[in-house]
Design a protein around this motif. Structure first.
Motif, PDB file in Angstrom:
ATOM      1  N   VAL A   1       0.868  -1.181   0.000  1.00 20.58           N
ATOM      2  CA  VAL A   1       0.000   0.000   0.000  1.00 20.58           C
ATOM      3  C   VAL A   1       0.904   1.229   0.000  1.00 20.58           C
ATOM      4  O   VAL A   1       1.629   1.473   0.972  1.00 20.58           O
ATOM      5  CB  VAL A   1      -0.932   0.021   1.227  1.00 20.58           C
ATOM      6  N   ALA A   2       0.888   1.948  -1.112  1.00 23.51           N
ATOM      7  CA  ALA A   2       1.762   3.121  -1.267  1.00 23.51           C
ATOM      8  C   ALA A   2       3.216   2.754  -0.987  1.00 23.51           C
ATOM      9  O   ALA A   2       3.962   3.515  -0.365  1.00 23.51           O
ATOM     10  CB  ALA A   2       1.297   4.256  -0.356  1.00 23.51           C
ATOM     11  N   GLY A   3       3.612   1.546  -1.413  1.00 20.85           N
ATOM     12  CA  GLY A   3       4.991   1.109  -1.245  1.00 20.85           C
ATOM     13  C   GLY A   3       5.320   0.486   0.093  1.00 20.85           C
ATOM     14  O   GLY A   3       6.447   0.049   0.319  1.00 20.85           O
ATOM     15  N   VAL A   4       4.341   0.404   0.998  1.00 20.81           N
ATOM     16  CA  VAL A   4       4.547  -0.202   2.318  1.00 20.81           C
ATOM     17  C   VAL A   4       3.979  -1.616   2.304  1.00 20.81           C
ATOM     18  O   VAL A   4       2.828  -1.829   1.911  1.00 20.81           O
ATOM     19  CB  VAL A   4       3.860   0.633   3.426  1.00 20.81           C
ATOM     20  N   ARG A   5       4.787  -2.599   2.725  1.00 19.58           N
ATOM     21  CA  ARG A   5       4.310  -3.987   2.771  1.00 19.58           C
ATOM     22  C   ARG A   5       3.379  -4.162   3.971  1.00 19.58           C
ATOM     23  O   ARG A   5       3.769  -3.931   5.109  1.00 19.58           O
ATOM     24  CB  ARG A   5       5.509  -4.936   2.871  1.00 19.58           C
ATOM     25  N   VAL A   6       2.152  -4.584   3.700  1.00 14.69           N
ATOM     26  CA  VAL A   6       1.111  -4.702   4.730  1.00 14.69           C
ATOM     27  C   VAL A   6       0.603  -6.132   4.790  1.00 14.69           C
ATOM     28  O   VAL A   6       0.197  -6.699   3.772  1.00 14.69           O
ATOM     29  CB  VAL A   6      -0.074  -3.755   4.429  1.00 14.69           C
ATOM     30  N   ARG A   7       0.638  -6.717   5.985  1.00 14.31           N
ATOM     31  CA  ARG A   7       0.052  -8.040   6.234  1.00 14.31           C
ATOM     32  C   ARG A   7      -1.301  -7.814   6.895  1.00 14.31           C
ATOM     33  O   ARG A   7      -1.386  -7.173   7.943  1.00 14.31           O
ATOM     34  CB  ARG A   7       0.972  -8.853   7.140  1.00 14.31           C
ATOM     35  N   LEU A   8      -2.374  -8.300   6.263  1.00 12.13           N
ATOM     36  CA  LEU A   8      -3.720  -8.073   6.788  1.00 12.13           C
ATOM     37  C   LEU A   8      -3.905  -8.785   8.131  1.00 12.13           C
ATOM     38  O   LEU A   8      -3.645  -9.991   8.246  1.00 12.13           O
ATOM     39  CB  LEU A   8      -4.765  -8.546   5.782  1.00 12.13           C
ATOM     40  N   HIS A   9      -4.368  -8.043   9.105  1.00 16.17           N
ATOM     41  CA  HIS A   9      -4.532  -8.580  10.455  1.00 16.17           C
ATOM     42  C   HIS A   9      -5.743  -9.504  10.536  1.00 16.17           C
ATOM     43  O   HIS A   9      -6.812  -9.212   9.994  1.00 16.17           O
ATOM     44  CB  HIS A   9      -4.726  -7.422  11.440  1.00 16.17           C
ATOM     45  N   GLY A  10      -5.559 -10.645  11.220  1.00 15.64           N
ATOM     46  CA  GLY A  10      -6.684 -11.507  11.558  1.00 15.64           C
ATOM     47  C   GLY A  10      -7.126 -12.471  10.486  1.00 15.64           C
ATOM     48  O   GLY A  10      -8.127 -13.174  10.664  1.00 15.64           O
ATOM     49  N   ILE A  11      -6.398 -12.533   9.338  1.00 16.58           N
ATOM     50  CA  ILE A  11      -6.768 -13.504   8.310  1.00 16.58           C
ATOM     51  C   ILE A  11      -5.524 -14.261   7.862  1.00 16.58           C
ATOM     52  O   ILE A  11      -4.395 -13.795   8.025  1.00 16.58           O
ATOM     53  CB  ILE A  11      -7.461 -12.842   7.097  1.00 16.58           C
ATOM     54  N   ASP A  12      -5.733 -15.434   7.297  1.00 20.19           N
ATOM     55  CA  ASP A  12      -4.621 -16.259   6.818  1.00 20.19           C
ATOM     56  C   ASP A  12      -5.039 -16.934   5.519  1.00 20.19           C
ATOM     57  O   ASP A  12      -5.967 -17.752   5.498  1.00 20.19           O
ATOM     58  CB  ASP A  12      -4.257 -17.313   7.873  1.00 20.19           C
ATOM     59  N   ALA A  13      -4.383 -16.576   4.433  1.00 20.88           N
ATOM     60  CA  ALA A  13      -4.703 -17.125   3.110  1.00 20.88           C
ATOM     61  C   ALA A  13      -3.663 -18.166   2.711  1.00 20.88           C
ATOM     62  O   ALA A  13      -2.538 -18.162   3.224  1.00 20.88           O
ATOM     63  CB  ALA A  13      -4.737 -15.998   2.077  1.00 20.88           C
ATOM     64  N   PRO A  14      -4.010 -19.075   1.787  1.00 20.90           N
ATOM     65  CA  PRO A  14      -3.029 -20.051   1.314  1.00 20.90           C
ATOM     66  C   PRO A  14      -1.795 -19.362   0.738  1.00 20.90           C
ATOM     67  O   PRO A  14      -1.892 -18.264   0.177  1.00 20.90           O
ATOM     68  CB  PRO A  14      -3.789 -20.815   0.220  1.00 20.90           C
ATOM     69  N   GLU A  15      -0.650 -20.002   0.889  1.00 18.48           N
ATOM     70  CA  GLU A  15       0.579 -19.479   0.308  1.00 18.48           C
ATOM     71  C   GLU A  15       0.521 -19.562  -1.219  1.00 18.48           C
ATOM     72  O   GLU A  15      -0.229 -20.372  -1.775  1.00 18.48           O
ATOM     73  CB  GLU A  15       1.780 -20.270   0.822  1.00 18.48           C
ATOM     74  N   GLY A  16       1.317 -18.735  -1.885  1.00 17.07           N
ATOM     75  CA  GLY A  16       1.259 -18.655  -3.340  1.00 17.07           C
ATOM     76  C   GLY A  16       1.456 -19.981  -4.048  1.00 17.07           C
ATOM     77  O   GLY A  16       0.826 -20.244  -5.074  1.00 17.07           O
ATOM     78  N   LYS A  17       2.330 -20.839  -3.514  1.00 20.28           N
ATOM     79  CA  LYS A  17       2.621 -22.125  -4.153  1.00 20.28           C
ATOM     80  C   LYS A  17       1.804 -23.278  -3.567  1.00 20.28           C
ATOM     81  O   LYS A  17       1.976 -24.431  -3.962  1.00 20.28           O
ATOM     82  CB  LYS A  17       4.114 -22.446  -4.032  1.00 20.28           C
ATOM     83  N   GLN A  18       0.895 -22.957  -2.653  1.00 19.52           N
ATOM     84  CA  GLN A  18       0.127 -24.012  -1.992  1.00 19.52           C
ATOM     85  C   GLN A  18      -0.917 -24.609  -2.941  1.00 19.52           C
ATOM     86  O   GLN A  18      -1.530 -23.903  -3.731  1.00 19.52           O
ATOM     87  CB  GLN A  18      -0.561 -23.446  -0.754  1.00 19.52           C
ATOM     88  N   THR A  19      -1.090 -25.913  -2.854  1.00 19.61           N
ATOM     89  CA  THR A  19      -2.117 -26.590  -3.643  1.00 19.61           C
ATOM     90  C   THR A  19      -3.185 -27.156  -2.713  1.00 19.61           C
ATOM     91  O   THR A  19      -2.939 -27.397  -1.536  1.00 19.61           O
ATOM     92  CB  THR A  19      -1.527 -27.732  -4.492  1.00 19.61           C
ATOM     93  N   CYS A  20      -4.380 -27.356  -3.265  1.00 15.61           N
ATOM     94  CA  CYS A  20      -5.512 -27.910  -2.518  1.00 15.61           C
ATOM     95  C   CYS A  20      -6.100 -29.066  -3.323  1.00 15.61           C
ATOM     96  O   CYS A  20      -5.630 -29.365  -4.421  1.00 15.61           O
ATOM     97  CB  CYS A  20      -6.574 -26.839  -2.286  1.00 15.61           C
ATOM     98  N   GLU A  21      -7.116 -29.702  -2.777  1.00  9.98           N
ATOM     99  CA  GLU A  21      -7.799 -30.801  -3.472  1.00  9.98           C
ATOM    100  C   GLU A  21      -9.267 -30.458  -3.675  1.00  9.98           C
ATOM    101  O   GLU A  21      -9.902 -29.888  -2.791  1.00  9.98           O
ATOM    102  CB  GLU A  21      -7.714 -32.102  -2.660  1.00  9.98           C
TER     103      GLU A  21
END
Length: 216
Positions: free
Chosen positions: A35-55
């Motif tokens: 965000v405007a060049g600042v790396r921001v980790r969204l609080h309170g959520i957890d998404a799959p990693e970029g290379k993660q696979t699911c079924e």
């Protein structure tokens, strides 16, 4: 009285104040933005990693991590966000709750089944995740490994067993190479002992065993 006022002033300076980060969004992955060049980790959520696979329910693998990133990018890339800092994590990312067009970004992502409530840090999105799960939205329509468990599994062979022996001896097509902390490929290099790779306690030890230092 003067001493009291000075003490109050000193305490006021010492207490960190949460900061706002506002600007255009560039989506890095399902729970991380620039965000405007600042790396921001969204609080309170957890998404799959970029290379993660699911079924899928039929047992077929699919690239759910990349899919989530693409979906979140459609929702937010290029839009203006206002983020309120909650913390700073060990990677020096600002951990924040963000809003776009007055709506909570974390809540929107979890509600659509694109991430999970990160209950270890917040219960804010607990009901949003449950609603997505009941309605089989997004990731909830298949089988997904918890992102935190996926990261822990992926870290196997990357974290030193002995904190004093942190140099990674890696075997590649170029031969026996060792990586020291701070080098470009150190973090992503895993050690497979069965393949002959190993940990070293010093650069001297590695060189004495015939290993050479990685160039970067």
């Amino acid at each position: 009285m003067l001493r009291f006022c000075l003490l109050v002033s000193m305490l006021a300076v010492a207490v960190p104040v949460a900061a706002d980060v506002s600007g255009r969004v560039r989506v890095i992955d399902g729970d991380t933005f620039d965000v405007a060049g600042v790396r921001v980790r969204l609080h309170g959520i957890d998404a799959p990693e970029g290379k993660q696979t699911c079924e899928t329910e039929q047992g077929a693998n699919w690239a759910c991590g990349a899919w989530v990133t693409a979906q979140v990018a459609v929702m937010y890339d290029g839009k203006r966000a206002r983020c309120r800092e909650v913390d700073v994590d060990r990677y020096d990312r600002v951990v924040a709750r963000c809003e776009v067009e007055g709506r909570d970004v974390g809540q929107q992502i979890v509600s659509r089944g694109l991430a999970f409530a990160y209950r270890e840090y917040s219960m804010a999105y607990d009901l949003d995740e449950k609603g997505a799960a009941i309605n089989d939205r997004g990731l909830h329509s298949g089988r997904v490994q918890n992102p935190a468990q996926y990261r822990a599994t992926s870290a196997k062979g990357r974290i030193p067993v002995n904190k004093n022996c942190v140099i990674k001896g890696n075997i590649t097509k170029s031969g026996q190479i060792f990586h020291v902390p701070g080098q470009r490929d150190y973090e992503r290099t895993g050690i497979n002992i069965a393949k002959g790779e190993r940990w070293f306690c010093s650069e001297q030890e590695a060189r004495a065993q015939g290993w050479r230092k990685a160039r970067r």
